[in-house]
Motif scaffolding. Sequence first.
Motif, PDB file in Angstrom:
ATOM      1  N   ALA A 175      41.661  37.147   9.789  1.00  7.67           N
ATOM      2  CA  ALA A 175      41.580  37.244   8.326  1.00  7.67           C
ATOM      3  C   ALA A 175      40.132  37.271   7.841  1.00  7.67           C
ATOM      4  CB  ALA A 175      42.329  36.072   7.691  1.00  7.67           C
ATOM      5  N   LEU A 176      39.190  37.155   8.772  1.00 12.15           N
ATOM      6  CA  LEU A 176      37.781  37.039   8.381  1.00 12.15           C
ATOM      7  C   LEU A 176      37.285  38.171   7.485  1.00 12.15           C
ATOM      8  CD1 LEU A 176      34.840  35.646  10.369  1.00 12.15           C
ATOM      9  CD2 LEU A 176      34.596  37.930   9.421  1.00 12.15           C
ATOM     10  N   PRO A 177      37.480  39.438   7.856  1.00 16.19           N
ATOM     11  CA  PRO A 177      36.921  40.506   7.008  1.00 16.19           C
ATOM     12  C   PRO A 177      37.402  40.398   5.557  1.00 16.19           C
ATOM     13  CG  PRO A 177      37.716  41.397   9.090  1.00 16.19           C
ATOM     14  CD  PRO A 177      38.171  39.975   9.032  1.00 16.19           C
ATOM     15  N   GLU A 178      38.707  40.205   5.411  1.00 18.14           N
ATOM     16  CA  GLU A 178      39.287  40.133   4.072  1.00 18.14           C
ATOM     17  C   GLU A 178      38.750  38.917   3.287  1.00 18.14           C
ATOM     18  OE1 GLU A 178      43.546  39.991   4.342  1.00 18.14           O
ATOM     19  OE2 GLU A 178      43.706  39.461   2.207  1.00 18.14           O
ATOM     20  N   ARG A 179      38.754  37.754   3.949  1.00 26.17           N
ATOM     21  CA  ARG A 179      38.338  36.524   3.254  1.00 26.17           C
ATOM     22  C   ARG A 179      36.858  36.569   2.901  1.00 26.17           C
ATOM     23  NH1 ARG A 179      40.128  33.244   1.107  1.00 26.17           N
ATOM     24  NH2 ARG A 179      40.108  31.235   2.124  1.00 26.17           N
ATOM     25  N   VAL A 180      36.041  37.054   3.823  1.00 20.64           N
ATOM     26  CA  VAL A 180      34.596  37.107   3.586  1.00 20.64           C
ATOM     27  C   VAL A 180      34.296  38.050   2.420  1.00 20.64           C
ATOM     28  CG1 VAL A 180      32.471  38.078   4.585  1.00 20.64           C
ATOM     29  CG2 VAL A 180      33.767  36.326   5.828  1.00 20.64           C
ATOM     30  N   ARG A 181      35.014  39.170   2.386  1.00 20.56           N
ATOM     31  CA  ARG A 181      34.785  40.122   1.281  1.00 20.56           C
ATOM     32  C   ARG A 181      35.253  39.551  -0.045  1.00 20.56           C
ATOM     33  NH1 ARG A 181      36.606  44.315   4.942  1.00 20.56           N
ATOM     34  NH2 ARG A 181      34.747  45.105   5.990  1.00 20.56           N
ATOM     35  N   GLU A 182      36.447  38.952  -0.051  1.00 22.73           N
ATOM     36  CA  GLU A 182      36.964  38.488  -1.347  1.00 22.73           C
ATOM     37  C   GLU A 182      36.190  37.276  -1.865  1.00 22.73           C
ATOM     38  OE1 GLU A 182      41.106  37.825  -0.416  1.00 22.73           O
ATOM     39  OE2 GLU A 182      40.843  35.678  -0.099  1.00 22.73           O
ATOM     40  N   GLN A 183      35.635  36.480  -0.962  1.00 18.27           N
ATOM     41  CA  GLN A 183      34.870  35.304  -1.405  1.00 18.27           C
ATOM     42  C   GLN A 183      33.376  35.607  -1.503  1.00 18.27           C
ATOM     43  OE1 GLN A 183      36.129  31.930  -1.809  1.00 18.27           O
ATOM     44  NE2 GLN A 183      37.891  31.765  -0.474  1.00 18.27           N
ATOM     45  N   LYS A 184      32.998  36.836  -1.210  1.00 16.74           N
ATOM     46  CA  LYS A 184      31.589  37.265  -1.264  1.00 16.74           C
ATOM     47  C   LYS A 184      30.686  36.355  -0.421  1.00 16.74           C
ATOM     48  CE  LYS A 184      31.746  39.678  -5.706  1.00 16.74           C
ATOM     49  NZ  LYS A 184      33.215  39.515  -5.912  1.00 16.74           N
ATOM     50  N   VAL A 185      31.128  36.023   0.773  1.00 22.14           N
ATOM     51  CA  VAL A 185      30.366  35.145   1.657  1.00 22.14           C
ATOM     52  C   VAL A 185      29.246  35.943   2.323  1.00 22.14           C
ATOM     53  CG1 VAL A 185      30.432  33.713   3.733  1.00 22.14           C
ATOM     54  CG2 VAL A 185      32.365  33.687   2.137  1.00 22.14           C
ATOM     55  N   LYS A 186      28.015  35.448   2.217  1.00 23.09           N
ATOM     56  CA  LYS A 186      26.866  36.108   2.846  1.00 23.09           C
ATOM     57  C   LYS A 186      26.283  35.253   3.973  1.00 23.09           C
ATOM     58  CE  LYS A 186      26.901  39.481  -0.178  1.00 23.09           C
ATOM     59  NZ  LYS A 186      27.764  40.566   0.310  1.00 23.09           N
ATOM     60  N   LEU A 187      26.686  33.993   3.998  1.00 21.75           N
ATOM     61  CA  LEU A 187      26.093  33.025   4.942  1.00 21.75           C
ATOM     62  C   LEU A 187      27.200  32.436   5.812  1.00 21.75           C
ATOM     63  CD1 LEU A 187      23.768  31.196   5.933  1.00 21.75           C
ATOM     64  CD2 LEU A 187      23.924  29.922   3.816  1.00 21.75           C
ATOM     65  N   ALA A 188      27.032  32.552   7.141  1.00 20.12           N
ATOM     66  CA  ALA A 188      28.070  32.044   8.044  1.00 20.12           C
ATOM     67  C   ALA A 188      27.473  31.122   9.094  1.00 20.12           C
ATOM     68  CB  ALA A 188      28.792  33.203   8.731  1.00 20.12           C
ATOM     69  N   VAL A 189      28.232  30.102   9.441  1.00 23.69           N
ATOM     70  CA  VAL A 189      27.886  29.220  10.546  1.00 23.69           C
ATOM     71  C   VAL A 189      28.743  29.643  11.740  1.00 23.69           C
ATOM     72  CG1 VAL A 189      28.024  26.853  11.402  1.00 23.69           C
ATOM     73  CG2 VAL A 189      27.284  27.285   9.049  1.00 23.69           C
ATOM     74  N   VAL A 190      28.107  29.888  12.887  1.00 23.50           N
ATOM     75  CA  VAL A 190      28.838  30.262  14.095  1.00 23.50           C
ATOM     76  C   VAL A 190      28.880  29.044  15.023  1.00 23.50           C
ATOM     77  CG1 VAL A 190      28.802  31.693  16.174  1.00 23.50           C
ATOM     78  CG2 VAL A 190      28.357  32.734  13.937  1.00 23.50           C
ATOM     79  N   SER A 191      30.074  28.501  15.214  1.00 28.91           N
ATOM     80  CA  SER A 191      30.214  27.306  16.064  1.00 28.91           C
ATOM     81  C   SER A 191      31.377  27.514  17.033  1.00 28.91           C
ATOM     82  CB  SER A 191      30.405  26.055  15.199  1.00 28.91           C
ATOM     83  OG  SER A 191      31.356  26.277  14.166  1.00 28.91           O
ATOM     84  N   VAL A 192      31.390  28.682  17.662  1.00 24.01           N
ATOM     85  CA  VAL A 192      32.390  29.017  18.682  1.00 24.01           C
ATOM     86  C   VAL A 192      31.759  28.847  20.066  1.00 24.01           C
ATOM     87  CG1 VAL A 192      33.531  30.681  17.151  1.00 24.01           C
ATOM     88  CG2 VAL A 192      31.723  31.470  18.703  1.00 24.01           C
ATOM     89  N   PRO A 193      32.568  28.853  21.138  1.00 19.87           N
ATOM     90  CA  PRO A 193      31.977  28.802  22.482  1.00 19.87           C
ATOM     91  C   PRO A 193      31.063  30.019  22.716  1.00 19.87           C
ATOM     92  CG  PRO A 193      34.331  28.349  22.575  1.00 19.87           C
ATOM     93  CD  PRO A 193      34.036  28.817  21.181  1.00 19.87           C
TER      94      PRO A 193
END
Lengths: 205, 205
Positions: free
Chosen positions: B136-154
């Motif tokens: 759901a990331l592409p959709e959520r990031v676009r609709e919430q206008k997110v420009k800053l992300a924290v990457v905390s995956v393996p």
Amino acid sequence: MPEVVVRRLAVYLRILREADLSDNRFVSSAELGEWAGVTPAQVRKDLAMFGEFGKQGVGYQGRNLRDELARILNTDETVAVAIIGMGELGAALARYIQRRHAGNREYPFRAVALFDVDPAKVGVSVEGVAIDHLDALPERVREQKVKLAVVSVPAAAAQAVTDRAVAAGVRAILDFAPVKLRVPPHVRVHYADVSLELHQLAFYL
Amino acid sequence: MPEVVVRRLAVYLRILREADLSDNRFVSSAELGEWAGVTPAQVRKDLAMFGEFGKQGVGYQGRNLRDELARILNTDETVAVAIIGMGELGAALARYIQRRHAGNREYPFRAVALFDVDPAKVGVSVEGVAIDHLDALPERVREQKVKLAVVSVPAAAAQAVTDRAVAAGVRAILDFAPVKLRVPPHVRVHYADVSLELHQLAFYL
């Protein structure tokens, strides 16, 4: 050893600790370099500083290299960590370190002492470790032989708790408070302020 | 603007956000410099880049300076943050950012979107925000206008989630995974790996 080399060795070690090194697997400088974001030549140069443990055309025996790097970086045995300041961030760090350690023997850090001044927090257990009052720091740090401390107190308290930790024998500090700490030359401080990083990144938006 | 200046401005802003600036308080370059660990001359030089908001012999009007710095660093309005990877560290960061924001309106970051691939985590709420599946990331990031992300995956998943975040419009990344990320030139990456910092510090013990 230059700071940038220490940093790259730590990156190589982190990579090797997460990699599947079963079946006597060899790792090439190209592989390590790709993960670490450096050239294969840089990997070979960095590792050659500590002797020749690579083989031309084959690479490095993964487990040997991992164990060598762990030895060089003083993490071949469990490293006791104190966390000073058990607010949101301190508590999160304590849980993170404890669970990583519990879940993987390869993870060398263990939070053995937690401190706060809030009477509501003292005595509360976080992942099996009870929070002590800050006044117990000198005694606890000495008896547990803690050399590495995380400082996660508010800015105004950071220098005072640092002074107490250093007096008790702490020699390396990871500072999450947004202040530069004054320490004697034998003490090493690194800064890791999540909010500060976010503030810097926001500038580029 | 040079990276070191951005960093110092972020430090000044963090200090001013924690300071008591009531009663029209003025802050001197000496005070700010002492907290930030730089000389008063450096403070004056950094701030003079943005116009003359200090007064000789009096200093800076605290609230004005804080608001100016917030504007320069794009944190005068709330900054939406996505956290990708809700393991121990991701969850801890989400709680930390949400609680800071809830407790203090001055704290500009807010975690508006959380992602994981683990079915046991998707749908779980962390401080009022439900974890979404990574798909759901592409959709959520676009609709919430997110420009800053924290990457905390393996480590092994970090590049792939970064590619997806960048494709969706993310322009700044705080990377907690122990890998160097490849991103296009318009994307800024900072690295903030707690375990890597601990490994480096252990070397100096």
